[in-house]
Design an enzyme around this catalytic site. Structure first.
Site, PDB file in Angstrom:
ATOM      1  N   MET A 262       0.849  -1.194   0.000  1.00  0.00           N
ATOM      2  CA  MET A 262       0.000   0.000   0.000  1.00  0.00           C
ATOM      3  C   MET A 262       0.889   1.250   0.000  1.00  0.00           C
ATOM      4  SD  MET A 262      -3.408  -0.988   2.026  1.00  0.00           S
ATOM      5  CE  MET A 262      -2.860  -0.654   3.680  1.00  0.00           C
TER       6      MET A 262
ATOM      7  N   ASN B  35       4.152   3.838   0.923  1.00  0.00           N
ATOM      8  CA  ASN B  35       4.855   4.292   2.124  1.00  0.00           C
ATOM      9  C   ASN B  35       5.932   3.250   2.493  1.00  0.00           C
ATOM     10  OD1 ASN B  35       4.535   4.787   5.562  1.00  0.00           O
ATOM     11  ND2 ASN B  35       5.286   6.284   4.122  1.00  0.00           N
TER      12      ASN B  35
ATOM     13  N   GLY C 277      11.221  -2.873   5.494  1.00  0.00           N
ATOM     14  CA  GLY C 277      10.456  -4.127   5.529  1.00  0.00           C
ATOM     15  C   GLY C 277       9.987  -4.500   4.118  1.00  0.00           C
ATOM     16  N   HIS C 278       9.438  -3.506   3.393  1.00  0.00           N
ATOM     17  CA  HIS C 278       9.007  -3.779   2.014  1.00  0.00           C
ATOM     18  C   HIS C 278      10.210  -4.120   1.129  1.00  0.00           C
ATOM     19  CE1 HIS C 278       5.756  -0.899   3.354  1.00  0.00           C
ATOM     20  NE2 HIS C 278       5.035  -1.907   2.909  1.00  0.00           N
TER      21      HIS C 278
ATOM     22  N   ARG D   9       2.854   2.241   9.966  1.00  0.00           N
ATOM     23  CA  ARG D   9       2.193   2.999  11.036  1.00  0.00           C
ATOM     24  C   ARG D   9       3.177   3.488  12.102  1.00  0.00           C
ATOM     25  NH1 ARG D   9      -2.330  -0.548   9.657  1.00  0.00           N
ATOM     26  NH2 ARG D   9      -4.017   0.793   8.948  1.00  0.00           N
TER      27      ARG D   9
HETATM   28  O1  PAF Z   1      -0.017  -5.857   3.437  1.00  0.00           O
HETATM   29  C1  PAF Z   1      -0.472  -4.929   2.730  1.00  0.00           C
HETATM   30  O2  PAF Z   1       0.179  -3.911   2.468  1.00  0.00           O
HETATM   31  C2  PAF Z   1      -1.888  -5.058   2.171  1.00  0.00           C
HETATM   32  O3  PAF Z   1      -2.723  -5.678   3.076  1.00  0.00           O
HETATM   33  C3  PAF Z   1      -1.936  -5.717   0.787  1.00  0.00           C
HETATM   34  C4  PAF Z   1      -1.419  -7.154   0.828  1.00  0.00           C
HETATM   35  C5  PAF Z   1      -1.111  -4.913  -0.200  1.00  0.00           C
HETATM   36  C6  PAF Z   1      -3.373  -5.779   0.268  1.00  0.00           C
HETATM   37  O4  PAF Z   1      -3.926  -4.507   0.104  1.00  0.00           O
END
Ligand code: PAF
Length: 278
Positions: A26, A28, A32-33, A186
């Protein structure tokens, strides 16, 4: 990095996208991403990251409008990481007849109504619905999700199994700050002082795990101690539970397949974490 915004872009690049590993986000983006992206790179030659703040997974009282949107920083991070594709769909692509008229996925209760689902009853249906559509649009051969959202991972895994979706899932381990706080978008809502306190969430998970691994199987003892210690620090616990790694059933005696799950509010920010004890 090629940006895909609509069906036309998708038709143009579809073949390559289908061979990619998908990291659904989503936005931001944080370390971690990026750890998910790094794992994706190991698993496939091409990586596609999606950014879509999914309105279906927020209730009207939640932070959809305030959810941090940092697209230009996100793009820079992904370019630095040499990501091949960015999927940046408009709402219209997911909800051609409006959100109210969208086809959705109903997640079974044993996964959707426990842990986070108790206070966020819409959440997992919203996640599954959008991830299902992402899989249908992009048809990635691989998709990577984070272990921090373990319940979400199980929901998606079960959906993939039950619908026989042709995608291989991997989970990527939790990335933590030095003090143990799990990275989350968050966390940026936290003041410096609260951020320092927030590491206690992980600390009490570790203490419970340590106690149990050392042979004290009285989980309720650790639960009570942790909740009262955290609450003394102003961290209000929503749940502290030990459940089965595979199906989230509550565990009473045999903890060999156990994972401890914790959700708590610190200030007005809700954080989650979990720890595998098996
Ligand atoms: O983990 C997230 O960021 C969301 O829940 C996802 C998997 C992108 C689904 O909107």
């Amino acid at each position: 990095m090629i940006v895909i915004e609509n069906q036309r872009d998708l038709s143009k690049h579809g073949n390559k996208v289908h061979h990619s590993a998908l990291v659904a986000t989503m936005g931001n983006l944080h370390e971690g991403h990026l750890a998910l992206v790094d794992l994706a790179k190991k698993k496939a030659d091409q990586v596609i990251v999606s950014i879509f703040v999914n309105p279906l997974q927020f209730s009207p009282r939640e932070d959809f409008a305030e959810y941090p949107r940092t697209l230009s920083e996100d793009i820079k991070l992904l370019e630095d990481r040499k990501v091949d594709f960015l999927f940046l769909p408009q709402e219209k692509m997911f909800f051609p007849q409006g959100k109210e008229n969208a086809f959705t996925i109903k997640v079974p209760s044993y996964l959707a109504d426990v842990l986070c689902g108790k206070t966020r009853p819409h959440f997992f249906h919203g996640v599954a619905s959008i991830v299902f559509k992402l899989f249908q649009f992009l048809k990635p051969k691989i998709a990577i999700f984070g272990e921090k959202d373990y319940q979400q991972f199980l929901v998606i895994k079960e959906m993939v199994d039950q619908f026989a979706l042709d995608v291989k899932l991997y989970k990527s381990k939790i990335i933590r700050e030095k003090n143990g706080l799990a990275l989350s978008s968050r966390n940026r809502y936290l003041t410096k002082e609260l951020r320092e306190k927030a590491h206690l969430i992980h600390r009490y998970l570790l203490l419970a795990k340590k106690g149990m691994v050392e042979g004290n199987f009285d989980f309720n003892f650790f639960k009570k101690e942790s909740i009262s210690s955290l609450e003394r620090e102003g961290i209000m616990v929503e749940y502290f539970e030990i459940r089965d790694n595979g199906n989230l059933a509550l565990l009473e005696n045999d903890f060999t397949k156990g994972r401890i799950f914790l959700a708590a509010k610190i200030g007005s920010t809700r954080l989650i974490d979990n720890l595998n004890i098996s």
